[in-house]
Design a protein around this motif. Structure first.
Motif, PDB file in Angstrom:
ATOM      1  N   SER A  81       1.003  -1.207   0.189  1.00 31.57           N
ATOM      2  CA  SER A  81       0.187  -0.301  -0.128  1.00 31.57           C
ATOM      3  C   SER A  81       0.883   0.947  -0.033  1.00 31.57           C
ATOM      4  N   GLN A  85       2.314  -1.018   3.419  1.00 28.94           N
ATOM      5  CA  GLN A  85       2.118  -2.533   4.201  1.00 28.94           C
ATOM      6  C   GLN A  85       1.578  -2.982   3.804  1.00 28.94           C
ATOM      7  N   THR A 136      -3.692   4.433   1.032  1.00 32.10           N
ATOM      8  CA  THR A 136      -3.173   3.786   2.168  1.00 32.10           C
ATOM      9  C   THR A 136      -4.135   2.327   2.699  1.00 32.10           C
ATOM     10  N   GLU A 138      -5.772   1.426   5.060  1.00 32.85           N
ATOM     11  CA  GLU A 138      -6.974   2.266   5.638  1.00 32.85           C
ATOM     12  C   GLU A 138      -8.298   2.315   4.475  1.00 32.85           C
ATOM     13  N   GLU A 139      -7.999   3.177   3.401  1.00 29.55           N
ATOM     14  CA  GLU A 139      -8.015   3.706   2.523  1.00 29.55           C
ATOM     15  C   GLU A 139      -8.352   2.179   1.507  1.00 29.55           C
ATOM     16  N   ILE A 141      -9.813   0.041   2.484  1.00 22.31           N
ATOM     17  CA  ILE A 141     -11.282  -0.894   3.187  1.00 22.31           C
ATOM     18  C   ILE A 141     -11.861  -0.153   2.858  1.00 22.31           C
ATOM     19  N   THR A 142     -11.566   1.060   3.492  1.00 20.28           N
ATOM     20  CA  THR A 142     -12.873   2.436   2.591  1.00 20.28           C
ATOM     21  C   THR A 142     -13.404   2.513   1.755  1.00 20.28           C
ATOM     22  N   ASP A 181      -2.853  -5.981  11.531  1.00 20.96           N
ATOM     23  CA  ASP A 181      -3.910  -6.673  12.293  1.00 20.96           C
ATOM     24  C   ASP A 181      -4.099  -6.413  13.842  1.00 20.96           C
ATOM     25  N   VAL A 184      -4.127  -2.749  13.868  1.00 20.40           N
ATOM     26  CA  VAL A 184      -5.499  -1.842  14.215  1.00 20.40           C
ATOM     27  C   VAL A 184      -6.376  -2.769  15.038  1.00 20.40           C
ATOM     28  N   LYS A 187      -6.055  -0.055  17.680  1.00 17.70           N
ATOM     29  CA  LYS A 187      -6.122   1.240  17.759  1.00 17.70           C
ATOM     30  C   LYS A 187      -7.208   1.362  18.402  1.00 17.70           C
ATOM     31  N   GLN A 188      -8.487   0.670  17.682  1.00 12.17           N
ATOM     32  CA  GLN A 188      -9.927   0.571  17.569  1.00 12.17           C
ATOM     33  C   GLN A 188      -9.390   0.563  18.851  1.00 12.17           C
TER      34      GLN A 188
END
Length: 267
Positions: A81, A85, A136, A138-139, A141-142, A181, A184, A187-188
């Motif tokens: 990514s 990553q 990235t 995160e992007e 996924i989103t 993973d 993440v 962080k959550q």
């Protein structure tokens, strides 16, 4: 009669010759969903055989049949990514050989298996690396729909140069390394705990403000009552609650009416 017999013999002989030609003349059958690549002494011809029966000349012609139906190719590819990553993607590609270019693809690349190994698999891996590097983790996924569209457009443009049509591509599963993973997840959890702490703090502040407002209201009410309470008001309240019987004060001498104002002392 003699002429008729001669005509019948000639007709029978002609039919017999046609049967001999049909029997001993080789044919090739191109099935539904196929195209036949015609080769003359090993040289690919421009003519493409469609579905049906086609006569060929032995030792001169040879026919290679290629499927032009939609075929599915699955591949697991690895990329990186934008934030470096590791990204692991399971891809499912639906593709087909462009029917009008079957002779070219056979001449330049080969059969279906060679098309997959030499063209499709390397193209998928290269396109995924190019697209994944723009986002990235995160992007990825989103913005999955946007990522898929980017892969679809780039792969279609690349494969059409090799006479291959793209019907659809699916990013079946996109996942990352175990370390990512876990990061993440941590962080959550931290974000949830921070939100919970913020909620508890906000709740405590509101409860304190409520108590202050209540105390302030009570103080103002006492102050207002103190400022407005007079002997006349107290006497009027006593009269309003009087049941019609006068209270008597018994002492020396005759009984006297109780004067309530004597017991009211204002500060």
């Amino acid at each position: 009669m003699t002429k008729n017999k001669a005509l019948n013999k000639f007709t029978k002989f002609t039919v017999f010759l046609l049967l001999i030609v049909i029997i001993f003349t080789p044919f090739t059958v191109v099935n539904a969903g196929e195209r036949g690549v015609l080769m003359k002494f090993g040289q690919v011809q421009e003519r493409i055989l469609g579905e049906g029966i086609h006569p060929i000349i032995p030792l001169v012609h040879r026919v290679k049949k290629l499927s032009v139906r939609v075929q599915k190719q699955e591949l697991a590819a690895e990329a990186s990514s934008k934030d470096l990553q590791d990204v692991f993607t399971d891809v499912a590609l639906n593709w087909h050989i462009i029917p009008s270019e079957a002779n070219i693809i056979f001449q330049q690349i080969g059969n279906e298996q060679q098309v997959v190994e030499r063209i499709i698999n390397p193209a998928i891996e290269e396109v995924l690396k190019a697209v994944m590097a723009k986002y990235t983790a995160e992007e990825l996924i989103t913005k999955r729909g946007e990522v898929k569209a980017g892969v679809d457009d780039l792969l279609t443009a690349r494969l059409v140069n090799y006479h291959i049509g793209v019907d659809d591509i699916s990013l079946v599963h996109v996942h990352f390394s175990e370390d990512f993973d876990e990061a993440v997840e941590a962080k959550q959890i931290a974000e949830q705990e921070a939100k919970r702490a913020e909620f508890v703090s906000l709740k405590a502040i509101r409860e304190a403000e409520t108590k202050v407002n209540l105390a302030r209201g009570e103080a103002e009410a006492h102050k207002l009552l103190k400022e407005t309470l007079t002997p006349e008001i107290l006497q009027r309240q006593a009269i309003d609650k009087w049941n019609g019987k006068l209270p008597l004060f018994v002492g020396k001498g005759e009984p006297k009416l109780l004067d309530l104002s004597q017991f009211v002392e204002l500060e």
